[in-house]
Design an enzyme around this catalytic site. Structure first.
Site, PDB file in Angstrom:
ATOM      1  N   LYS A  26       1.932 -27.428 -31.432  1.00 30.35           N
ATOM      2  CA  LYS A  26       1.530 -27.455 -30.219  1.00 30.35           C
ATOM      3  C   LYS A  26       0.913 -26.016 -30.268  1.00 30.35           C
ATOM      4  O   LYS A  26      -0.292 -25.902 -29.541  1.00 30.35           O
ATOM      5  CB  LYS A  26       2.627 -27.266 -29.076  1.00 30.35           C
ATOM      6  CG  LYS A  26       2.330 -27.129 -28.023  1.00 30.35           C
ATOM      7  CD  LYS A  26       3.489 -26.824 -26.785  1.00 30.35           C
ATOM      8  CE  LYS A  26       4.591 -27.841 -26.761  1.00 30.35           C
ATOM      9  NZ  LYS A  26       4.131 -28.911 -26.406  1.00 30.35           N
ATOM     10  N   ARG A  96       7.430 -23.136 -23.800  1.00 30.03           N
ATOM     11  CA  ARG A  96       7.699 -24.441 -24.339  1.00 30.03           C
ATOM     12  C   ARG A  96       8.042 -24.113 -25.949  1.00 30.03           C
ATOM     13  O   ARG A  96       7.384 -23.369 -26.490  1.00 30.03           O
ATOM     14  CB  ARG A  96       6.417 -25.185 -24.213  1.00 30.03           C
ATOM     15  CG  ARG A  96       5.972 -25.499 -22.769  1.00 30.03           C
ATOM     16  CD  ARG A  96       4.483 -26.164 -22.989  1.00 30.03           C
ATOM     17  NE  ARG A  96       3.748 -26.091 -21.446  1.00 30.03           N
ATOM     18  CZ  ARG A  96       4.033 -27.267 -20.622  1.00 30.03           C
ATOM     19  NH1 ARG A  96       4.312 -28.345 -21.358  1.00 30.03           N
ATOM     20  NH2 ARG A  96       3.308 -27.341 -19.728  1.00 30.03           N
ATOM     21  N   GLY A 105      10.273 -34.210 -26.280  1.00 27.01           N
ATOM     22  CA  GLY A 105      11.782 -34.105 -25.394  1.00 27.01           C
ATOM     23  C   GLY A 105      12.897 -33.628 -26.083  1.00 27.01           C
ATOM     24  O   GLY A 105      13.857 -33.470 -25.347  1.00 27.01           O
ATOM     25  N   MET A 107      13.397 -30.722 -27.573  1.00 23.98           N
ATOM     26  CA  MET A 107      13.859 -29.010 -27.382  1.00 23.98           C
ATOM     27  C   MET A 107      13.423 -29.027 -26.000  1.00 23.98           C
ATOM     28  O   MET A 107      12.841 -29.790 -25.266  1.00 23.98           O
ATOM     29  CB  MET A 107      13.087 -28.248 -28.490  1.00 23.98           C
ATOM     30  CG  MET A 107      13.491 -28.722 -29.752  1.00 23.98           C
ATOM     31  SD  MET A 107      12.850 -27.642 -31.020  1.00 23.98           S
ATOM     32  CE  MET A 107      11.205 -28.333 -31.150  1.00 23.98           C
ATOM     33  N   ARG A 374      -1.948 -32.904 -29.629  1.00 28.03           N
ATOM     34  CA  ARG A 374      -1.121 -33.186 -31.275  1.00 28.03           C
ATOM     35  C   ARG A 374      -1.585 -34.361 -31.437  1.00 28.03           C
ATOM     36  O   ARG A 374      -1.672 -35.577 -30.645  1.00 28.03           O
ATOM     37  CB  ARG A 374       0.016 -32.722 -30.769  1.00 28.03           C
ATOM     38  CG  ARG A 374       1.020 -33.734 -29.750  1.00 28.03           C
ATOM     39  CD  ARG A 374       2.435 -33.322 -29.726  1.00 28.03           C
ATOM     40  NE  ARG A 374       3.215 -34.294 -28.695  1.00 28.03           N
ATOM     41  CZ  ARG A 374       4.289 -33.850 -28.295  1.00 28.03           C
ATOM     42  NH1 ARG A 374       4.854 -32.850 -28.597  1.00 28.03           N
ATOM     43  NH2 ARG A 374       4.909 -34.827 -27.384  1.00 28.03           N
ATOM     44  N   HIS A 490      10.069 -40.432 -21.226  1.00 21.07           N
ATOM     45  CA  HIS A 490      10.617 -40.066 -22.526  1.00 21.07           C
ATOM     46  C   HIS A 490      11.083 -41.349 -23.210  1.00 21.07           C
ATOM     47  O   HIS A 490      10.859 -41.331 -24.412  1.00 21.07           O
ATOM     48  CB  HIS A 490      11.950 -39.339 -21.959  1.00 21.07           C
ATOM     49  CG  HIS A 490      12.803 -39.054 -23.125  1.00 21.07           C
ATOM     50  ND1 HIS A 490      13.854 -39.884 -23.212  1.00 21.07           N
ATOM     51  CD2 HIS A 490      12.755 -38.192 -24.001  1.00 21.07           C
ATOM     52  CE1 HIS A 490      14.536 -39.456 -24.464  1.00 21.07           C
ATOM     53  NE2 HIS A 490      14.182 -38.340 -24.728  1.00 21.07           N
ATOM     54  N   SER A 806      16.748 -52.885 -65.862  1.00 26.02           N
ATOM     55  CA  SER A 806      16.628 -52.701 -64.333  1.00 26.02           C
ATOM     56  C   SER A 806      17.585 -51.830 -64.039  1.00 26.02           C
ATOM     57  O   SER A 806      18.903 -52.060 -64.202  1.00 26.02           O
ATOM     58  CB  SER A 806      16.813 -54.058 -63.551  1.00 26.02           C
ATOM     59  OG  SER A 806      16.569 -53.915 -62.342  1.00 26.02           O
ATOM     60  N   CYS A 873      16.285 -52.259 -58.733  1.00 30.32           N
ATOM     61  CA  CYS A 873      16.663 -53.243 -58.030  1.00 30.32           C
ATOM     62  C   CYS A 873      17.721 -53.014 -56.974  1.00 30.32           C
ATOM     63  O   CYS A 873      18.188 -53.855 -56.413  1.00 30.32           O
ATOM     64  CB  CYS A 873      17.233 -54.502 -58.782  1.00 30.32           C
ATOM     65  SG  CYS A 873      18.599 -54.110 -59.761  1.00 30.32           S
ATOM     66  N   TYR A 893       8.131 -51.493 -62.049  1.00 26.91           N
ATOM     67  CA  TYR A 893       8.118 -52.078 -60.501  1.00 26.91           C
ATOM     68  C   TYR A 893       9.376 -51.619 -59.940  1.00 26.91           C
ATOM     69  O   TYR A 893      10.601 -51.136 -60.517  1.00 26.91           O
ATOM     70  CB  TYR A 893       8.341 -53.567 -60.911  1.00 26.91           C
ATOM     71  CG  TYR A 893       9.769 -54.293 -61.429  1.00 26.91           C
ATOM     72  CD1 TYR A 893      10.753 -54.450 -60.926  1.00 26.91           C
ATOM     73  CD2 TYR A 893       9.556 -54.321 -62.956  1.00 26.91           C
ATOM     74  CE1 TYR A 893      11.908 -54.978 -61.234  1.00 26.91           C
ATOM     75  CE2 TYR A 893      10.972 -55.052 -63.358  1.00 26.91           C
ATOM     76  CZ  TYR A 893      11.773 -55.223 -62.704  1.00 26.91           C
ATOM     77  OH  TYR A 893      12.964 -55.610 -63.280  1.00 26.91           O
TER      78      TYR A 893
END
Length: 925
Positions: A26, A96, A105, A107, A374, A490, A806, A873, A893
């Site tokens: 902010k 704020r 919402g 804080m 933002r 909200h 694996s 895996c 992988y």
């Protein structure tokens, strides 16, 4: 700490957009907008470093900070020709929070700070509106008492309700049968006259004295100090902690605190406030999107107390149909000049920041002010569309587009939708605040949602409107339904961020005393009746259309968008890691392949034995007295196993299929209750007593480390012989049909070379028999899972027998940490809260510990067998942060559940781009 305060105002700012770490999102946005010449009320930001120092000192502001704040207030006074604490030229401010990551919402925010009995009179004279001044004062007392003094908000709501009933009597409104929500609709705040507000303020002060023993603070500087401390305190309130855990936001970041001169959207019909997005945060459509309220303050929009109006004549978007009433109440119709200015500003900000922006604005007597800018929260579907379209527009590169989408948010694209052809009973319509279909039992509180969800029940959280205190219930619920609030309330913002279905602003419902009253309307908007919905009743939400249905409604699988296919195509072009899937059936294999899986990394054969047709033969094998009896039972299982593998190989034609031979301890296949035991006794012709004895013989104190995995093959080799035969016969049959097949046989839980030598000889012996019988050969790889620390340490020896490893990171995590995954839920949360683990190690890999073993096994395995193929895996194969480590570790992988395959594909691309960036710059595409 060099400086604590960064000022912005009159076209100049000490900070800029690059300082989010210090100023929060902010504060950095306000500084950057000021530098761009966009109308922003002046103010200053107290940095995140001050917040962290405040906590480090035991909640004491560092020395010198208060002096810097006083100097910044002096600069504000000079700029605005007003005085903080002066009745003659009063300067009011907002206070704020603002962390570097958006936490909508979670804080605290305080408006109208700097007011007292004397200043309220001066404010009335300066603005010419006594009602406005008194309304500002009563709002401030309520929020300050709640946030700073800790006086429960509901005490003030009771006083406000009484004021509304008094006003209703004065206006001739019969309030005797109205609940609080209905009364608020009939008598909104704007109908409270100065006398009512003055009486309400006096009552509020009495509430404060009764609750705290002290008078409400009337010194503006004391108010400011208390508010700044409260904002820092809110960094660690319960809802902020829950949100941080959900979104992996580190506690060490802290929050900044922004103090800004007030501008007022509640000065009359030529004033207003609103929230806007430069693109639709639900769908990603390129259209200016948002809502506003005339004669209101910002908290009125986001709190959902009043249902807001669209910004533009075309309605709010997101699938909601607009009508003449919407057009007439839109900002474009009511204040065309301010609307035109806002449209120009939003376009400029999106171009400047090169991303979709979330804006808060206030119009004070026709003059536009921006209060926030933002990066906007968005659904997974919107994130994909925005990234792809911005790349097409040339605003960002394809590589930036890949990095813009949170892989975890792709899950949202896979949500089911309502089956339009299924019978259903429409209950009500609201705003389509967050897409997806959800069915569950109605609950009316966040605590109840959490409780029932903990029992395994699907729930829908139904509220008049949600507040940040409901965050834990929203997390637990399948969906959220609110009576009030709009597309930027909200409930809407938080549900979209969670990927939960949400219908907001459903004015046909009224929530009171543990039930929901629903007014039924016909297609022409005429009320035709009502229905009561109680806690525990089933409803279904369609967050894509805003419809609410009574009962459970069938759903259909999600269809991936063209933009998704385009983005994932870009991702596939840059990733190095291959992505396979864990799949045990032909249906799972088909699903995985449809999601882009490049093979099967884990086919768990034990899951094939629980079918009704097979479990009896499996139990017969387990309970047999000797090898001959086991072989007779295994012969019954062979055709089932072969059929399973035939289906899987056909679905994965041309792709590798890694099949893990039987892993779990045998007692897991035996009946777990007396009724099942009696049934098996009759089926097998064995006494229940004998079955109990046999079952007790097989029971183990610690089955995870007991007679399982390759240990079964050492004591009963015929089990693995049957499975190897089924695999190889199926492979030969598929190959004979001209389908390319790549079987990989994997041995679980090995820890010595000798175990692998024995099982490899077993598999190769069966292979030669099958190849001779079938008159053809197929290439088959032999490998093992690395699930034990000793296996990782002895990887060099294991690689002399195994052609691939694996990493079974689920069991490797258990055996490395000495923590049972099944029991860890009782205490792992406390470990994460205490900072012992940054995340649950069963969800995100413990890189320093388990990761070190993976790297050790990699190095020793490939030293013994260059080119050794390495995969993963466990569940970590679908976790984006774990995938980043596997990329750095050079694995070949990852394998995950079918519905996580798209997540893993994108995460693997992001990991490759991040690794490439760390190595040095390259030309952009």
């Amino acid at each position: 700490m060099a400086r604590s305060i960064y000022f912005f105002g009159a076209g100049q700012a000490d900070g800029d957009a690059q300082q989010k770490d210090l100023l929060g999102g902010k504060g950095a946005g306000l500084a950057e907008m000021t530098r761009l010449g966009i109308p922003v009320p002046p103010g200053f930001t107290v940095t995140t470093e001050v917040c962290n120092a405040y906590y480090a000192a035991g909640k004491v502001l560092p020395a010198g900070v208060e002096d810097e704040i006083e100097a910044a207030i002096g600069r504000l006074e000079s700029l605005l020709d007003a005085r903080f604490g002066s009745p003659e030229a009063p300067l009011l401010v907002s206070v704020r929070s603002g962390a570097r990551a958006s936490m909508p919402g979670m804080m605290d925010t305080l408006l109208n700070l700097g007011i007292n009995d004397e200043i309220v009179a001066g404010l009335a004279r300066r603005t010419g509106s006594e009602r406005f001044a008194l309304d500002a004062y009563r709002r401030f007392i309520l929020t300050y008492s709640d946030i700073v003094l800790g006086v429960p908000r509901d005490r003030f709501e009771e006083a406000l309700g009484r004021a509304r009933r008094d006003a209703a009597a004065r206006l001739g409104v019969d309030a005797t049968r109205l609940n609080s929500a209905e009364l608020e609709r009939k008598v909104p705040d704007s109908l409270l006259d100065p006398e009512s507000l003055a009486a309400l303020i006096q009552r509020q002060k009495e509430i404060v004295v009764g609750a705290t023993g002290n008078a409400f603070p009337d010194d503006p500087r004391a108010q400011l100090g208390g508010a700044i401390r409260a904002v820092f305190d809110s960094w660690n309130n319960h809802r902020a902690q829950v949100y941080r855990k959900m979104h992996d936001i580190p506690e060490a970041w802290g929050t900044a605190c922004n103090v800004q001169a007030m501008v007022f959207g509640n000065l009359g019909d030529d004033s207003g406030t609103g929230v806007a997005f430069t693109r639709d945060p639900s769908t990603g459509e390129r259209r200016f999107y948002g809502e506003w309220l005339p004669n209101a303050q910002g908290e009125d929009v986001v709190a959902g107390v009043r249902t807001p109006h669209p910004l533009s004549r075309s309605g709010p978007g997101g699938g909601a149909a607009s009508d003449d009433a919407d057009d007439a109440s839109s900002l474009e119709a009511r204040m065309p000049e301010a609307h035109a200015q806002l449209v120009a500003v939003q376009a400029r900000l999106e171009q400047h920041f090169r991303d979709m922006q979330d804006l808060e604005f206030t119009i004070q007597r026709g003059e536009l002010f921006l209060l926030q800018c933002r990066t906007g929260k968005r659904t997974g579907r919107a994130a994909v569309r925005i990234a792809v379209e911005m790349a097409r527009e040339g605003l960002i590169s394809q590589r930036e587009a890949i990095l813009r989408v949170d892989p975890g948010s792709i899950d949202q694209l896979l949500h089911p939708s309502i089956d339009e052809g299924a019978p259903k009973r429409l209950l009500a319509r609201g705003l389509p605040a967050s897409p997806g279909a959800a069915t569950g039992q109605v609950v009316f509180s966040a605590d109840e949602a959490e409780r029932r969800a903990g029992q395994g029940k699907a729930v829908i959280l139904v509220r008049s409107e949600t507040s940040p205190e409901d965050i834990h219930g929203m997390k637990a619920a399948r969906g959220v339904l609110t009576a009030r609030g709009g597309m930027t309330s909200h409930a809407a913002v938080v549900a979209r961020g969670m990927g939960k279905s949400c219908v907001a602003g459903c004015s046909a419902i009224s929530v009171s005393q543990g039930q929901m009253a629903v007014t039924i309307y016909d297609d022409h908007g005429h009320a035709t009746g009502s229905i009561k919905v109680k806690a525990g009743d089933l409803i279904t939400l369609d967050g894509g259309t805003g419809r609410v249905y009574l009962g459970a409604v069938p759903t259909v699988p999600a269809a991936l968008s063209g933009e998704f296919e385009e983005l994932i195509g870009w991702a596939d072009a840059v990733r190095r890691l291959r992505v396979r899937s864990n799949a045990d059936t032909p249906h799972d294999a088909r699903t995985a392949r449809n999601f882009g899986a490049e093979g099967i990394g884990l086919c768990r054969t034990e899951h094939m034995f629980f079918d009704e047709e097979r479990i009896d033969a499996m139990r017969e094998m387990i309970l047999a007295d000797g090898e001959a009896g086991r072989r007779r039972a295994l012969a019954k299982l062979l055709p089932f196993q072969r059929g399973d593998f035939l289906g899987v190989f056909r679905e994965m034609a041309g792709l590798p299929v890694t099949i893990r031979l039987l892993d779990p301890p045998l007692h897991e296949f035996l009946p777990q209750d007396e009724a099942q035991l009696e049934q098996l006794s009759k089926a097998m012709g064995i006494s229940a007593k004998e079955l109990r004895r046999k079952s007790q013989e097989l029971a183990e104190y610690n089955p995870m480390l007991g007679h399982r995995g390759c240990r079964l093959a050492i004591t009963s080799p015929e089990i693995y012989e049957m499975q190897a035969r089924a695999i190889l016969e199926a492979a030969c049959e598929v190959a004979a049909a001209g389908i390319e097949v790549e079987p990989e046989i994997m041995i679980p839980l090995s820890m010595t070379r000798r175990e692998l030598a024995i099982t490899r000889a077993l598999v190769e012996g069966v292979a030669e028999q099958v190849f001779a019988e079938k008159g053809r050969r197929v290439d088959v790889r032999f490998g093992t899972m690395i699930e034990l620390p000793r296996a990782a340490i002895m990887a060099g020896e294991l690689a002399e027998e195994a052609e691939f490893f694996s990493f079974g990171t689920n069991d490797l995590t258990q055996t490395t940490l000495g923590i049972s995954r099944d029991d860890a839920g009782r205490f792992l949360g406390a470990y994460v809260e205490a900072g012992i683990f940054a995340k649950d190690p069963f969800q995100s890999l413990d890189v320093p510990g388990v990761g070190a073993l993976v790297e050790l096994a990699r190095d020793r395995g490939r030293a013994a067998r260059p080119g050794l193929k390495l995969g993963v895996c466990g569940e970590h194969g679908g976790d984006p942060s774990s995938i980043a480590f596997f990329e750095r570790a050079g694995l070949d992988y990852v394998s995950c559940s079918p519905f996580r395959v798209p997540v893993a594909r994108l995460a693997a691309a992001q990991a490759a781009l991040t690794a490439e960036s760390a190595r040095g710059p390259r030309a952009t595409d």
